[in-house]
Design an enzyme around this catalytic site. Sequence first.
Site, mmCIF file in Angstrom:
data_model
loop_
_atom_site.group_PDB
_atom_site.id
_atom_site.type_symbol
_atom_site.label_atom_id
_atom_site.label_comp_id
_atom_site.label_asym_id
_atom_site.label_seq_id
_atom_site.Cartn_x
_atom_site.Cartn_y
_atom_site.Cartn_z
ATOM 1 N N LYS A 263 39.278 -50.258 -30.378
ATOM 2 C CA LYS A 263 39.295 -51.319 -31.387
ATOM 3 C C LYS A 263 40.590 -52.126 -31.275
ATOM 4 O O LYS A 263 41.606 -51.599 -30.829
ATOM 5 C CB LYS A 263 39.244 -50.688 -32.793
ATOM 6 C CG LYS A 263 37.915 -50.087 -33.185
ATOM 7 C CD LYS A 263 37.987 -49.496 -34.582
ATOM 8 C CE LYS A 263 36.692 -48.844 -34.994
ATOM 9 N NZ LYS A 263 35.568 -49.790 -35.124
ATOM 10 N N ARG B 271 26.785 -42.888 -34.978
ATOM 11 C CA ARG B 271 25.366 -42.598 -34.760
ATOM 12 C C ARG B 271 25.189 -41.463 -33.754
ATOM 13 O O ARG B 271 24.208 -40.722 -33.832
ATOM 14 C CB ARG B 271 24.623 -43.878 -34.342
ATOM 15 C CG ARG B 271 25.050 -44.448 -33.014
ATOM 16 C CD ARG B 271 24.643 -45.897 -32.833
ATOM 17 N NE ARG B 271 25.495 -46.817 -33.583
ATOM 18 C CZ ARG B 271 25.365 -48.143 -33.578
ATOM 19 N NH1 ARG B 271 24.384 -48.718 -32.874
ATOM 20 N NH2 ARG B 271 26.193 -48.898 -34.269
HETATM 21 N N1 BES Z 1 33.355 -46.943 -38.153
HETATM 22 C C1 BES Z 1 32.870 -48.115 -37.541
HETATM 23 C C2 BES Z 1 32.182 -49.059 -38.518
HETATM 24 C C3 BES Z 1 33.048 -49.729 -39.565
HETATM 25 C C4 BES Z 1 33.550 -50.983 -39.338
HETATM 26 C C5 BES Z 1 33.288 -49.116 -40.775
HETATM 27 C C6 BES Z 1 34.302 -51.607 -40.308
HETATM 28 C C7 BES Z 1 34.046 -49.755 -41.743
HETATM 29 C C8 BES Z 1 34.550 -51.006 -41.503
HETATM 30 C C9 BES Z 1 31.846 -47.756 -36.465
HETATM 31 O O1 BES Z 1 32.057 -46.554 -35.821
HETATM 32 C C10 BES Z 1 31.902 -48.831 -35.447
HETATM 33 O O2 BES Z 1 32.907 -48.971 -34.820
HETATM 34 N N2 BES Z 1 30.816 -49.575 -35.286
HETATM 35 C C11 BES Z 1 30.767 -50.648 -34.380
HETATM 36 C C12 BES Z 1 29.432 -50.608 -33.697
HETATM 37 C C13 BES Z 1 29.327 -51.535 -32.518
HETATM 38 C C14 BES Z 1 30.227 -51.072 -31.397
HETATM 39 C C15 BES Z 1 27.895 -51.596 -32.081
HETATM 40 C C16 BES Z 1 30.963 -51.926 -35.148
HETATM 41 O O3 BES Z 1 30.472 -52.037 -36.274
HETATM 42 O O4 BES Z 1 31.628 -52.825 -34.631
HETATM 43 MN MN MN Z 2 33.364 -46.773 -34.166
#
Ligand code: BES
Ligand code: MN
Length: 492
Positions: A272, A346
Amino acid sequence: MTATVTLAGTSPAKFQGSLLAIPLDDTTTVSSTLAELDQSLGGAIKRSIDSKFFRGGKDEVFYLSGADGTAARIALIGMGKVSDRPGSLRRAAAIAARHAAKLGGGDLGFYVGGDDAREVEAATVGSLAGSWEYKDLKTPPPENEQRQPVASATILANETDQVRAALASGEAIGAGQSLARRLAMMPGNLCTPDFLAQTAREIADRHAMKVTVLGRAEMTEEGMGSFLCVAQGTPQDPKLIALEYSGGTPGQKPVTLVGKGLCFDSGGISIKPAPGMEDMKFDMCGAAGVLGAMESIARMRLPINVVGLVGSTTNMPSGTAVNPGDVVKSHLGKYIEVINTDAEGRLVLADVLSYARRFDPAVVVDAATLTGACVIALGHTATGVFSADEALVAEIIAAGKRAGEPGWSMPMWDDYRDLIKSEVADIKNTGGRAAGAITAAMFLKEFTESYPWIHLDVAGTAYAEADMVALPKGPTGVPTGTFIEFVRGRVS
Ligand code: BES
Ligand code: MN
Ligand code: ZN
């Protein structure tokens, strides 16, 4: 530290704590029960209303000075137009408790009046939520500068048996929500998968529940290739935690609650961006909700069987981490192509949902801070609700409403399944930017054979990035209340 809540049939004119809060809607009439207090204050309440200094608007707070024999300060708390009185009282009580804390603690009185059990329970939950603080990691200031916490909240209402029971259930709910918020607020170096497992063991000890904890070795034995691929970049031992509460009859199928417990989500190899990454300590709010709800359910001694499952790890980049393009074999047997290692929740939940089959659940409800896409779709106001079963959707939305945690239904049509077809495996873990919250839910659905299932995406609702008036910035306690109300609603 959270306040203790007590009940008193005292008239508001006689309450003598440091702050007495009077919730009023926007019709702002001085009811007969407030007449005595108003008289003691020399008509100050009526004057504030007549002069329109206080209009009773939502979240409005107006201070009056107390008089001889009354509380030191009186706060009129506006509730605006009231359609759900328990909900409005919950919010007003939280605002009152936050104000009491800011003023330097002491004893808060919150006027409910009458003998409505739901109102008293809501006021209890609200005053506990508003007085919650996490101060473990702040060095206390010198004694003379210390601000005291709210030591006690007194709910002013008629003391009937039902009202007393409502106070007790309110305290049970407040305790679960406070636990969830505490776990969420703790930084990832303290709230580790190990710590969550230890917390689950303590809940189990307190309430004579069965607890099972699987580590890396046990999960390898189980063939949990999907969960384990997320954990393969971290030296910390991942944990799959199962708490079994048996308040129902033996053999009754349990309601099963499942929570995503990422104690920190860096994204892994698909790392990230740095800004805001610290908020990914909150990626265990689903798990915190499960543990908090189990604590509340046991305190209330609900006559029902409930299983709480938590899948916990951290998601880290390293030389041993899973790579984009890798294919793993899940516990259910399906092969998964990992396109993006940041879609890890997931992958963890897929194996926990498959593991859930062994409890023969009546229904499985999972909650996860699963997608940023859900935040884009619904903001910080509503939890995303995903299920092909319409009755279940209505049931969980009603439960969330009772808890003051709104949810909104999202489509789960088969068309969306096409977005997560893989060239090389049975399924891939991301479907691109379009419908990101839905494709995540469609992915989970593939692992929910043999029981009714509903998924809650709490990415936007489990923690607040800014002050929310009734609650400070930080963890909100969502989805604890929704879980509790859902289980309560299933008690026959
Ligand atoms: N934990 C994150 C989702 C999240 C984002 C929670 C912002 C709270 C605030 C999750 O594991 C994630 O990173 N999801 C990705 C999925 C994508 C790579 C398909 C996302 O939402 O960007
Ligand atoms: Mn994630
Ligand atoms: Zn995550």
